[in-house]
Design an enzyme around this catalytic site. Structure first.
Site, PDB file in Angstrom:
ATOM      1  N   ASP A   1     113.199  -2.123 -42.772  1.00 58.23           N
ATOM      2  CA  ASP A   1     112.663  -2.995 -43.817  1.00 58.23           C
ATOM      3  C   ASP A   1     111.618  -3.937 -43.210  1.00 58.23           C
ATOM      4  O   ASP A   1     111.392  -3.929 -41.990  1.00 58.23           O
ATOM      5  CB  ASP A   1     113.791  -3.738 -44.537  1.00 58.23           C
ATOM      6  CG  ASP A   1     114.536  -4.718 -43.648  1.00 58.23           C
ATOM      7  OD1 ASP A   1     114.417  -4.612 -42.414  1.00 58.23           O
ATOM      8  OD2 ASP A   1     115.246  -5.585 -44.185  1.00 58.23           O
TER       9      ASP A   1
ATOM     10  N   ASP B   1     115.362  -5.835 -39.710  1.00 56.17           N
ATOM     11  CA  ASP B   1     116.764  -6.062 -39.349  1.00 56.17           C
ATOM     12  C   ASP B   1     117.673  -4.981 -39.953  1.00 56.17           C
ATOM     13  O   ASP B   1     118.822  -4.850 -39.549  1.00 56.17           O
ATOM     14  CB  ASP B   1     117.244  -7.461 -39.748  1.00 56.17           C
ATOM     15  CG  ASP B   1     117.169  -7.747 -41.242  1.00 56.17           C
ATOM     16  OD1 ASP B   1     116.618  -6.923 -41.994  1.00 56.17           O
ATOM     17  OD2 ASP B   1     117.669  -8.808 -41.656  1.00 56.17           O
TER      18      ASP B   1
ATOM     19  N   SER C   1     112.854 -10.371 -46.462  1.00 56.03           N
ATOM     20  CA  SER C   1     113.551  -9.121 -46.167  1.00 56.03           C
ATOM     21  C   SER C   1     112.979  -7.974 -46.999  1.00 56.03           C
ATOM     22  O   SER C   1     111.815  -7.648 -46.886  1.00 56.03           O
ATOM     23  CB  SER C   1     115.054  -9.289 -46.385  1.00 56.03           C
ATOM     24  OG  SER C   1     115.767  -8.153 -45.965  1.00 56.03           O
TER      25      SER C   1
ATOM     26  N   ASP D   1     111.292  -7.024 -42.268  1.00 57.16           N
ATOM     27  CA  ASP D   1     111.567  -7.877 -41.112  1.00 57.16           C
ATOM     28  C   ASP D   1     112.391  -7.155 -40.047  1.00 57.16           C
ATOM     29  O   ASP D   1     112.849  -7.765 -39.084  1.00 57.16           O
ATOM     30  CB  ASP D   1     112.226  -9.196 -41.524  1.00 57.16           C
ATOM     31  CG  ASP D   1     113.617  -9.023 -42.107  1.00 57.16           C
ATOM     32  OD1 ASP D   1     113.838  -8.031 -42.829  1.00 57.16           O
ATOM     33  OD2 ASP D   1     114.491  -9.876 -41.847  1.00 57.16           O
TER      34      ASP D   1
END
Length: 574
Positions: free
Chosen positions: A303, A307, A144, A305
């Site tokens: 960010d 999400d 993340s 990834d």
């Protein structure tokens, strides 16, 4: 076996490849580093693995990833899920590609089909793919928003959400049973493909995912009408968001989308930011510079990834860009969705919004306004995903929106995790919708405050690394747990909820009860005047987190009271 014995074993055992053994032999004599790498096994927690990349039992490497995957494989076989298969995605971090390949081939060697994305993809698309392909499980390799030295491994179940009870504990038990790294099975990719076990996925899933995201649009006609006047600056922060975010904005009809060139390409070093986190002001430095050059209406950052979403919007009074917290951007989207659905009589009688206990109390006021149910969960979007599954199973509620304060939300049920792609689409659409009315997103946020009250929230953290840090974090929480705190700053404590011990104590009446949420190391202090504080250790970083919120009559008063409350809470923990 103590940490030195484990270290010696890794240095000598030919199960570990030559480069791993050399990395460890080079540490000889550095007892502190050896201890950090071997004093424990990298814990496979309820969200999977997350740690620093490197050799050792307490590090992210192909062996710890293999151990986790072998445990998962053993569980899938117990559940007879081999033929359903596992979807696998990965982000732009160092070793993400290698870890995802290791996971796929380990599963294949256990007779389990895999569907691995051809290149990096956002986490929410993985969540979507699990259900779209009818898989029993999913894996995404990401850390993340952690610093560049980290990577991680998250496990999803067949509903598309991250694993929750009882599956999480059952999978953890299987992972913990894998004691010997020699137990980890693997095979060659060519053999796995020939046997029909290893499948590569890509464009077809991308198209279906975007198609489902587009269904959440409420005013695409307004976007087309305003597209010439709207300017959007976006940065993927060297992560996975670039292609899907640009695609969704283009398909919706936005013409003037400017991507920060220095942060456009995937790069696991994250060279322009020390911390690729859309919560951090420094992550927006380059984007804000570009926004001023282009006179952008909104500035967006996802960010690594993709999400979570960070947002800035222009304040026309100062001509400066104002930062939105995760609560603010989610509440703005929530109000936009509900107000537009109400106009069209599309709010169902059993409609529900889902948020977490550390998210804004304004959600309660919004739920009351639109006569819908509010369900609060523990921190972690997996619990929101779980609620969507329960709604579908028992037909109790219809999901309308869900969010957590940490910059993550979900409109629609195409995914079962927070989704910055749909958040980008709706925030951008809302910006066009309100611009048509002569309002910026910041002015609309102020209208929301005026309507419901000046709910303001903040998060304070203490970073405490290593063995000593872990002990200190627990010491702080136990101090708070074992001492009756009657006041935090000027606010009287009305109720204390201890989710670890599942107790509720009303400090006004003395009544005691039980919490209804799952057991978790969380303390929640309900304060007078609709204020609150909550304390928990981070599940993914060496931090203790202090959440708090207030509700006051003006922005100035709310900000002042919030700062005072934060200082008072931190003072108690010194």
């Amino acid at each position: 076996m103590d940490y030195l014995e484990k270290y010696e074993e890794w240095c000598k055992n030919e199960v570990f490849d030559e480069s791993t053994r050399k990395e460890l032999l080079d540490l000889k004599g550095n007892d502190k580093e050896i201890k950090e790498r071997f004093y424990q096994d990298l814990e496979f927690g309820t969200a999977g693995l997350r740690g620093i990349i490197g050799a050792g039992t307490n590090r992210m490497n192909i062996y710890t990833v293999g151990k986790a995957t072998q445990g998962l494989a053993n569980f899938i076989i117990k559940e007879n899920g081999q033929d359903k298969g596992v979807a696998i995605a990965y982000d732009s971090r160092h070793m993400s590609e290698e870890f995802s390949e290791m996971a796929a081939l380990c599963l294949n060697a256990n007779g389990i089909k895999t569907y691995r994305f051809e290149s990096l993809r956002p986490t929410p698309e993985l969540s979507f793919a699990v259900r779209e392909l009818g898989c029993i499980s999913g894996i995404v390799v990401t850390a993340s928003h952690n610093p560049p030295e980290y990577n991680g491994y998250k496990v999803y179940w067949e509903d598309g959400a991250q694993i929750v009870a009882p599956k999480d504990k059952e999978i953890i038990d299987e992972v913990n049973k894998v004691k010997d790294y020699a137990e980890i099975k693997t095979m060659q990719r060519s053999e796995a493909e020939a046997k029909g076990l290893y499948h590569t996925i890509g464009k077809e899933i991308d198209d279906r995912y975007i198609e489902e995201v587009m269904k959440q649009s409420l005013n695409s006609d307004v976007v087309k009408e305003m597209s010439d006047d709207m300017k959007i600056v976006y940065t993927p922060l060297h992560g996975t968001g670039n292609l899907p975010v640009r695609r969704i904005l283009k398909e919706l009809g936005f013409k003037n989308v400017y991507v920060v060139p220095e942060q456009e390409m995937p790069d696991g070093d994250f060279p322009t930011v020390s911390y690729p986190n859309p919560e951090a002001p420094e992550a927006f430095e380059l984007a804000l510079k570009l926004a001023k050059e282009k006179d952008a209406d909104i500035v967006l950052a996802t960010d690594p990834d993709a999400d979570r979403l960070g947002v800035y919007a222009k304040d026309p009074k100062t001509n400066e860009y104002v930062s939105f917290t995760g609560n603010m951007s989610a509440l703005l989207v929530c109000e936009y969705i509900l107000s537009e659905k109400k106009k069209r009589n599309l709010i169902p009688s059993n409609g529900a919004v889902v948020s977490t206990i550390v998210s804004s109390n304004m959600t309660r006021a919004i739920a009351k306004e639109y006569e819908i149910k509010l369900i609060e969960t523990l921190t972690g979007f997996k619990y929101i995903g779980e609620q969507i599954k329960l709604f579908e199973q028992n037909k109790s509620n219809e999901y309308l929106f869900g969010f957590e304060e940490s910059y993550g939300c979900l409109a629609g049920t195409h995914a079962r995790d927070k989704d910055s792609v749909v958040a980008v689409m709706l925030l951008s659409e809302a910006a066009a919708f309100y611009k048509k009315q002569g309002l910026t997103l910041w002015e609309q946020m102020l209208k929301i405050y005026e309507k419901y009250g000046y709910y303001r929230e903040t998060l304070a953290t203490m970073t405490l690394k290593g063995i000593e840090g872990k002990e200190k974090i627990q010491e702080i929480i136990e101090k708070l747990r074992n001492n009756t705190i009657e006041n935090i700053g000027e606010y009287k404590v009305l109720e204390v909820r201890d989710y670890q011990n599942k107790t509720v104590k009303n400090l006004v009446t003395g009544e005691k009860g039980e919490t209804i949420l799952p057991k978790s190391n969380v303390l929640y202090f309900e304060l007078e005047k609709d204020a609150w504080c909550c304390v928990r250790p981070s599940g993914t970083e060496p931090k203790i987190k202090f959440y708090m919120g207030v509700n006051e009559s003006t922005m100035e008063i709310a900000n002042k009271k919030l700062e005072d409350l934060k200082n008072a809470m931190l003072a108690i923990c010194e």
